[in-house]
Structure formats: structure tokens, C-alpha cells
Design a protein around this motif. Structure first.
Motif, PDB file in Angstrom:
ATOM      1  N   LEU A  49       0.882  -1.112  -0.124  1.00  0.00           N
ATOM      2  CA  LEU A  49       0.038  -0.061   0.017  1.00  0.00           C
ATOM      3  C   LEU A  49       0.889   1.249  -0.061  1.00  0.00           C
ATOM      4  N   ASP A  50       2.046   1.068   0.890  1.00  0.00           N
ATOM      5  CA  ASP A  50       3.014   2.436   0.764  1.00  0.00           C
ATOM      6  C   ASP A  50       3.377   2.617  -0.649  1.00  0.00           C
ATOM      7  N   ARG A  51       3.640   1.647  -1.376  1.00  0.00           N
ATOM      8  CA  ARG A  51       4.005   1.672  -2.731  1.00  0.00           C
ATOM      9  C   ARG A  51       3.116   2.168  -3.692  1.00  0.00           C
ATOM     10  N   LEU A  52       1.665   1.834  -3.627  1.00  0.00           N
ATOM     11  CA  LEU A  52       0.770   2.437  -4.250  1.00  0.00           C
ATOM     12  C   LEU A  52       0.774   3.914  -4.140  1.00  0.00           C
ATOM     13  N   GLY A  53       0.924   4.268  -2.841  1.00  0.00           N
ATOM     14  CA  GLY A  53       1.039   5.777  -2.480  1.00  0.00           C
ATOM     15  C   GLY A  53      -0.388   6.370  -2.461  1.00  0.00           C
ATOM     16  N   ILE A  54      -1.537   5.696  -2.461  1.00  0.00           N
ATOM     17  CA  ILE A  54      -2.955   6.249  -2.222  1.00  0.00           C
ATOM     18  C   ILE A  54      -3.318   5.747  -0.878  1.00  0.00           C
ATOM     19  N   PRO A  55      -3.874   6.795  -0.066  1.00  0.00           N
ATOM     20  CA  PRO A  55      -4.366   6.356   1.244  1.00  0.00           C
ATOM     21  C   PRO A  55      -5.405   5.518   1.547  1.00  0.00           C
TER      22      PRO A  55
END
Ligand SMILES: [Zn+2]
Length: 252
Positions: A49-55
């Protein structure tokens, strides 16, 4: 591995019973559907999820069984939704769900198990259409993302798990028949089906999944032994036997 199976829909499969954690991009951010299972896997999902960078803006639990009621602090203190019926059951089942989570898997943050709240009638941040039914569990929800051709099926339409009748409800055969009809209607808009456990189905495989669950339930209704490739798995024999008994056609 986080696989993008459709536009803005990602799946990470657990080593525990092929459970699928699903990430859906909504208007305001990501919705995590049934994230699981082991703590190390939840942590790894946090890395993805961090890599997707979307909250992450919300969670969603498809039904009130422990493996669908998990969370990790890395996902944030956002609301975790479920149908009102699911939320009510989960509220009374937290201790049991925690015990099962502790017994069945490792490293799960037990204090975060089953903290779900009723989804607002307008769906809040959860995109798509909720298809609620009573097969397998009270308040069981599928999510139809018609514009993306995706159905998130909860614990229905799996290639590995047979239907699992809820022992706490009567007429589960009828509830399954109703639910499968509704999921069948929804599937006319669908190219990608994500079950709670097992492989993602694509294209014509979607109809195969519906046909398999229909055939199993129809056999129970007729009092016949289902012909079902999933039953080749020995570990399902206990579940199958209790289904037969509950359907009133125990082979003894
Ligand atoms: Zn499950």
C-alpha cells in the motif's frame, strides 16, 4: 505479491486457505476488503500500500467470520464497514473471532479483530453495489463494481471451497439458491470474479463458478451426493458431511 486484476482492483493471496485480501480504489482513496491473514502478510500488504501511494480510507468485511474481520495498525484508524447485520453479529462475536484468529494463524493484531461498523445506506466511501444475502453467514455481502466488470464475491463462488452452510441459520439451501440467483444476475456485468478464497476467475470461468455452486446446492436439495471436483480435497469432507446433515439428507 499484489496483483492488479482489473482497473484499480488488487488482490493479495494468503498462504492460509488461499484467502484473498482485496484492495479497491474508490473516489477518496483505497478500500481494503477482507485483509488477511497472518500478521506478516498484513504487514507486507502495508508495504504494498505504501508503494501504491494512495491513502486507505476504509475497510470492508464481507461477512462476520474471523478470517474476514482482520486489520493492522499500518492500515490506519479508518472506519471498517460491513452490512448492518454483519456488524451486529461481529460485535457479539469478537472474543470468539479473536480466539479463532489466535489459534488458526500467527501474528494477527488481536485487539483489532472484528471492529466493524454499519455501512451507511449510501455506501459511504465504498464504491459499487452491495449485494447482501444470508448464505454462509448473516449479512454476507458481495460488492459489484459494474463499471470495472468486477464482482467481489465474499465466501461464495470459490474454486477450492464448497458452499459452507451456516449452522446457525435454518434453510441455508434456500438462502444459497437465492444468493446464487442474485450473484448470477450481477455476473452478467462481470469479467473478473474475486472469491474470498481461491483463484480469481476471469471470462467464462465466472459462469463455471456459478454453475459449480448451483450444482452442489441443487444436489443437496434433491438429497443426492454432489458431483463436485472440489470434493477431491480430503480436508473438506467434514464440512461436506455437516452440509449434508444440515440439509436433512445425512448419509449417516
Ligand atoms: Zn472465509
Amino acid at each position: 505479491m499484489l496483483n492488479e486484476v482489473a482497473d484499480g482492483v488488487w488482490v493479495r493471496q494468503s498462504e492460509w486457505v488461499w484467502s484473498n485480501a482485496i484492495v479497491v480504489r474508490g473516489e477518496g482513496g483505497l478500500i481494503l476488503v477482507d485483509p488477511g491473514i497472518n500478521g506478516s502478510e498484513l504487514n507486507e500488504l502495508g508495504d504494498h500500500l505504501d508503494r501504491l501511494g494512495i491513502p486507505v480510507v476504509a475497510g470492508f468485511s464481507t461477512h462476520p467470520h474471523w478470517d474476514h474481520l482482520l486489520w493492522h495498525s499500518r492500515f490506519g484508524g479508518v472506519p471498517r464497514y460491513a452490512t448492518p447485520a454483519c456488524a451486529q453479529v461481529a460485535d457479539g462475536a469478537q472474543e470468539r473471532a479473536q480466539a479463532m484468529a489466535a489459534q488458526s494463524a500467527s501474528g494477527i493484531p488481536l485487539e483489532l479483530v472484528a471492529l466493524v461498523t454499519p455501512l451507511p445506506a449510501d455506501g459511504g466511501p465504498v464504491p459499487g453495489e452491495i449485494i447482501e444475502h444470508q448464505a454462509h453467514a448473516l449479512g454476507h455481502a458481495a460488492i459489484l463494481l459494474a463499471d470495472r466488470g468486477v464482482l467481489l464475491a465474499g465466501d461464495m463462488l470459490s474454486d477450492v471451497l464448497i458452499p459452507l452452510l451456516d449452522p446457525r441459520q435454518s434453510d441455508q439451501v434456500g438462502a444459497y439458491a437465492t444468493a446464487l440467483d442474485r450473484l448470477g444476475d450481477a455476473s452478467r456485468h462481470v469479467d473478473v470474479l474475486v472469491p474470498g478464497h481461491g483463484a480469481v476467475a476471469k471470462g467464462s470461468e465466472v459462469a463455471d463458478r456459478l454453475a459449480a455452486d448451483h450444482a452442489y446446492i441443487d444436489a443437496l436439495r434433491r438429497g443426492e451426493e454432489p458431483v463436485d471436483a472440489r470434493l477431491d480435497q480430503d480436508w473438506l469432507s467434514g464440512i461436506h458431511q455437516s452440509n449434508l446433515e444440515q440439509a436433512g439428507h445425512s448419509s449417516g
